[in-house]
Design a protein around this motif. Structure first.
Motif, short mmCIF file in Angstrom:
data_model
loop_
_atom_site.label_atom_id
_atom_site.label_comp_id
_atom_site.label_asym_id
_atom_site.label_seq_id
_atom_site.Cartn_x
_atom_site.Cartn_y
_atom_site.Cartn_z
N ALA A 30 9.15 -9.33 -11.66
CA ALA A 30 8.80 -9.94 -12.92
C ALA A 30 7.42 -10.88 -12.32
CB ALA A 30 9.88 -10.55 -13.67
N LEU A 31 6.53 -10.38 -12.21
CA LEU A 31 5.31 -11.19 -11.46
C LEU A 31 4.38 -11.44 -12.61
CD1 LEU A 31 4.57 -9.29 -8.04
CD2 LEU A 31 5.90 -11.29 -8.50
N ILE A 32 3.82 -12.72 -12.65
CA ILE A 32 3.02 -13.30 -13.41
C ILE A 32 1.97 -14.30 -12.94
CG2 ILE A 32 2.78 -14.84 -15.53
CD1 ILE A 32 5.38 -13.82 -16.81
N PRO A 33 0.79 -13.91 -12.86
CA PRO A 33 0.03 -12.71 -13.52
C PRO A 33 0.41 -11.45 -12.52
CG PRO A 33 -1.54 -14.02 -12.20
CD PRO A 33 -0.53 -15.01 -12.46
N MET A 34 0.29 -10.31 -13.20
CA MET A 34 0.89 -8.96 -12.47
C MET A 34 -0.49 -8.75 -11.43
SD MET A 34 3.13 -7.25 -12.42
CE MET A 34 3.80 -5.58 -11.87
N PRO A 35 -0.23 -8.53 -10.33
CA PRO A 35 -1.25 -8.26 -9.19
C PRO A 35 -2.02 -6.94 -9.64
CG PRO A 35 0.79 -8.73 -8.17
CD PRO A 35 1.01 -8.66 -9.72
N ALA A 36 -3.15 -6.89 -8.93
CA ALA A 36 -4.19 -5.73 -9.11
C ALA A 36 -3.42 -4.43 -8.78
CB ALA A 36 -5.35 -5.72 -8.46
N ARG A 37 -2.69 -4.34 -7.67
CA ARG A 37 -2.09 -3.22 -7.13
C ARG A 37 -0.80 -3.61 -6.29
NH1 ARG A 37 -1.81 0.35 -2.66
NH2 ARG A 37 -2.06 2.79 -3.27
N VAL A 38 0.27 -2.91 -6.93
CA VAL A 38 1.79 -2.98 -6.51
C VAL A 38 2.20 -1.73 -5.88
CG1 VAL A 38 3.84 -3.91 -6.90
CG2 VAL A 38 2.01 -5.20 -7.87
N GLU A 39 2.92 -1.43 -4.92
CA GLU A 39 3.58 -0.22 -4.18
C GLU A 39 4.92 -1.04 -4.04
OE1 GLU A 39 1.44 2.02 -1.43
OE2 GLU A 39 -0.56 2.22 -2.67
N LEU A 40 5.92 -0.28 -4.54
CA LEU A 40 7.17 -0.73 -4.38
C LEU A 40 8.02 0.34 -3.22
CD1 LEU A 40 9.05 -1.84 -7.55
CD2 LEU A 40 8.33 -3.25 -5.46
N GLY A 41 8.51 -0.29 -2.23
CA GLY A 41 9.32 0.80 -1.24
C GLY A 41 10.66 0.72 -1.68
N GLY A 42 11.56 1.33 -0.94
CA GLY A 42 12.78 1.21 -1.22
C GLY A 42 13.74 -0.16 -0.64
N GLY A 43 14.82 -0.65 -1.40
CA GLY A 43 15.90 -1.35 -1.17
C GLY A 43 14.88 -2.80 -1.25
N ARG A 44 15.80 -3.79 -0.32
CA ARG A 44 15.32 -5.23 -0.57
C ARG A 44 15.32 -5.72 0.90
NH1 ARG A 44 14.88 -7.02 -5.34
NH2 ARG A 44 15.15 -9.19 -4.92
N VAL A 45 14.61 -6.87 1.07
CA VAL A 45 14.36 -7.42 2.34
C VAL A 45 15.06 -8.82 2.28
CG1 VAL A 45 12.44 -8.31 3.98
CG2 VAL A 45 12.10 -6.13 2.63
N ALA A 46 15.79 -9.17 3.28
CA ALA A 46 16.28 -10.68 3.50
C ALA A 46 15.37 -11.29 4.19
CB ALA A 46 17.61 -10.45 4.24
#
Length: 753
Positions: A30-46
């Motif tokens: 839930a980013l505001i403002p939304m970035p120009a390009r977002v690529e999601l990988g799998g899982g989460r990073v601690a």
């Protein structure tokens, strides 16, 4: 690095791998403002917030800002054991926009890279938004840069002053929205708020006014109590430095040739008419103009010389708006000066005036920016136009090859009300809701590609005539500044209000974590009650933003996530104590609203539940007293003060009781003065008239007293004629009662035919 279209591109291999292992896919952050390009990988990073690595002095400053932001939002100690390292890297040779950045997070760590410190700073803001309360974030690759170079927010400190600490908190909030221009409105008819050492009376005299009515009198002695305040040059430098550390440029506004009454009050020789004046306590459009003598122009240049020393940014805003020319037309000295200059009319004189000021600014390596009226009579060669009267002025300026900042009052004036709900504070007419701000497109389709390049940015403006406190300023700005941020930053083709709305609850959590005030009304419940039937009330609930999870109770208890869900209009048998709230993922978005529905409420309407008869220029206005503390608020159409109760059950009433207040009439309307409707009075102080509909027959009239009671109100009661049937009830006051005006607070029908 040139940003592509917004790609909500998931790493399909990573997701497949996550699914095979039983891990839940990561949803878009839930980013505001939304970035120009977002690529999601799998899982989460601690992530371990304590493990920061910064390469170079600029990166160290960004890392320190990021660390402090985590501390202020309560996330500094959120690391789940040994988390990944965060690295901030400045890469000057990187190909990309000045404010762009790259962010990459995976199991190996988090890296933010940019060509400039500003870009690295905005990457840090995005990283902060990605981290949850446990110090985790999605595996992600972001490539980002803003759409516009000018992403502005204006604050009027001339009408009501904010403290330096409040200004700093606003700058903090701007930085978290990636807004980068703070337009500071420092002078106007109601106050001169910046110290000019060469001319001390500008603040000593021009920095004080006597507020209208009870607000301008000491409650103990009745003596005048001035409203005073200004920023010293040291305070201005402090604000400018604080803004610069957040990559925000401060653009000061010194109004000319109009909005000059405070300056003329301090130095009457600057004016275009003879005689002294006082700093104004009225709102609206004033007649005072600077004259065009050499001594006055030298004065303004001396002022600007000190302003230039304080503000290192490229732009100086010189106003230029609402300079109505009556004083110039009536001044023999100004007319003689026009003949000597060979200027044919007053519009051309303003153009000459602005060209003279521009030459001075250019000689001092500054650039003039002004409101779109500076187009009239011809635009100075290097001027930038801020288009506020719609987008037409911006189109004209861009077609002429001038840079433009779009700031139309119809979409981007934040002192307009946000909703039609009763909880709105005082504000200007009409409504500019979150959807309207978000839908604004700064680049008009009428422009060619070459002309469109002159649209350098977009700005929202917050005027403070009715925003007496900083809480009200924050209510006006947020969350609409979030919508502005996405308009200014994100790619045009990827803006989607439904997606933005879905991200708003997370933004509200950030506001709360940082102690940032914001408007609750967009997230509240609109309650509509049809109580024409005495035995059954029809209730409709809705939310201004379209959030659908509305929960309610009827016994006065606070609703929670397990309370009855609203699915459509329902009937209830009075009495009932309705409470309702909007929920998102089980949490309320705003405090619940309460509405008592019973026999008494059916026969009573507060002013906020009445319609305006013509709605010509409706304002939500505050009473003038008490001198300190909360004050009553009224809806009133200052062009046509007339209220309407639609479908009032008059047939059940023997009389009407009205509670009326009286407030100062503190408006100067210039050429709009003739639009006021004044109904003739038959008695010394006027009357309250009641009609069966706004165009219907008179039902009754009550002579008004000379003034209200000690509490500021007058209670008026009159019998209704026998045989009065139910229908619309119209109420208005007669006579021109200025310098005060009667306003309606409450209408009650007295039962018992």
């Amino acid at each position: 690095m040139r940003p592509s279209r917004l790609v909500l591109a998931f790493c399909l291999g990573c997701l497949a791998s996550a699914a095979a292992s039983g891990a839940a896919p990561t949803r878009m952050p839930a980013l505001i403002p939304m970035p120009a390009r977002v690529e999601l990988g799998g899982g989460r990073v601690a992530v371990d917030p304590a493990r920061l690595r910064a390469e170079g002095a600029e990166a160290e400053r960004v890392a320190a800002f990021f660390s402090d932001l985590l501390r202020r939002s309560g996330q500094a100690d959120a690391a789940p054991g040994a988390g990944a390292t965060i690295t901030f890297t400045l890469a000057p040779a990187a190909d990309g926009p000045r404010e762009g950045y790259r962010l990459h997070a995976d199991a190996a760590g988090v890296r933010v890279e940019a060509a400039t410190e500003a870009g690295l700073f905005y990457g840090a803001v995005t990283l902060w938004q990605l981290l949850d309360a446990e110090g985790r974030m999605p595996a992600v690759a972001i490539e980002d840069a803003p759409r516009f170079a000018w992403r502005g927010l204006m604050l009027d400190s001339a009408r009501h002053l904010q403290s330096v600490e409040e200004i700093k908190s606003l700058l903090d909030a701007m930085a978290l929205h990636k807004l980068n221009v703070f337009h500071w409105h420092l002078t106007d008819d109601q106050g001169w708020r910046i110290e000019i050492r060469r001319y001390p009376r500008l603040t000593e005299v021009g920095g004080c006014r006597i507020p209208a009515g009870d607000g301008g009198r000491d409650p103990a002695t009745g003596t005048p109590r001035p409203y005073c305040g200004w920023y010293t040059q040291d305070q201005v430098r402090e604000v400018v430095a604080y803004a610069s550390a957040r990559h925000i440029t401060v653009v000061p506004e010194i109004e000319m040739p109009g909005h000059a009454q405070a300056a003329v009050a301090a130095y009457p020789a600057l004016g275009s008419v003879a005689g002294p004046t006082a700093v104004s306590s009225d709102w609206g459009v004033h007649p005072y103009l600077f004259n065009v003598e050499e001594e006055t122009l030298a004065f303004l240049e001396n002022v600007l010389a000190e302003v230039i020393e304080l503000f290192p940014g490229r732009y100086i805003h010189v106003g230029g708006d609402e300079a109505f020319k009556r004083q110039w037309e009536n001044s023999p000295a100004v007319q003689a000066r026009m003949r000597a200059l060979g200027v044919e009319d007053e519009t051309a004189l303003q153009s000459w005036f602005m060209a003279r000021i521009e030459r001075f600014l250019v000689a001092h390596e500054r650039r003039l920016i002004g409101w779109d009226e500076i187009l009239e009579g011809g635009l100075p060669a290097e001027a930038t136009v801020m288009s506020w009267r719609g987008t037409e002025g911006g189109i004209e300026a861009a077609e002429q090859g001038h840079d433009v900042v779009m700031a139309p009052s119809s979409e981007l004036y934040l002192d307009y009300l946000q909703t039609d709900l009763p909880g709105e504070p005082p504000g200007r007419p009409s409504i500019i809701d979150l959807q309207q701000v978000y839908a604004f497109e700064p680049v008009p389709a009428a422009l060619s590609a070459a002309e469109a390049r002159h649209i350098v940015g977009v700005q929202a403006n917050t005027w403070t005539e009715h925003l007496r406190s900083f809480d009200r300023v924050q209510h006006a700005m947020f969350p609409r500044a979030a919508a502005l941020a996405e308009v200014a930053w994100s790619p045009k083709d990827e803006r989607d209000f439904a997606a933005f709305r879905a991200r708003l609850p997370a933004q509200l959590e950030r506001y709360r974590a940082l102690g940032l005030g914001y408007a609750h009304t967009p997230f509240s419940v609109r309650v509509e009650v049809d109580d024409r039937d005495a035995d059954a009330a029809r209730v409709r609930l809705s939310n201004p933003l379209g959030f659908e999870d509305i929960r309610y109770t009827l016994d006065g208890s606070a609703p929670d996530a397990d309370s009855r869900r609203y699915t459509g209009a329902f009937d209830l048998a009075p009495p009932a104590e309705l409470r309702a709230a909007v929920f998102d993922q089980g949490s309320p978005l705003a405090p619940p609203v309460a509405r008592r529905i019973d026999a008494a409420s059916r026969l009573r309407r507060d002013e906020e539940h009445l319609a305006m008869c013509s709605d010509s220029l409706t304002l939500r206005l505050e009473d003038d007293g008490p001198a300190d503390g909360p004050r009553a608020i009224f809806n009133v159409d200052i062009f046509d003060p007339c209220w309407e109760w639609k479908d009032a059950p008059l047939a059940e009433a023997r009389a009407v009781r009205v509670r009326a207040g009286r407030i100062p009439y503190y408006f100067q309307l210039a050429q709009d003065e003739g639009n006021r409707r004044v109904r003739p009075a038959a008695t010394e102080h006027g009357e309250l008239q009641l009609h069966a509909g706004c165009d219907g027959p008179e039902l009754a009239r009550i002579a008004l007293p000379a003034g209200p009671a000690a509490d500021g109100f007058a209670t008026l009661e009159t019998a209704l004629p026998a045989g009065t049937g139910s229908g619309d009830l119209c109420l208005f006051f007669t006579g021109d009662t200025r310098p005060t005006i009667w306003v309606l607070d409450r209408v009650e029908l007295v039962p018992g035919r």
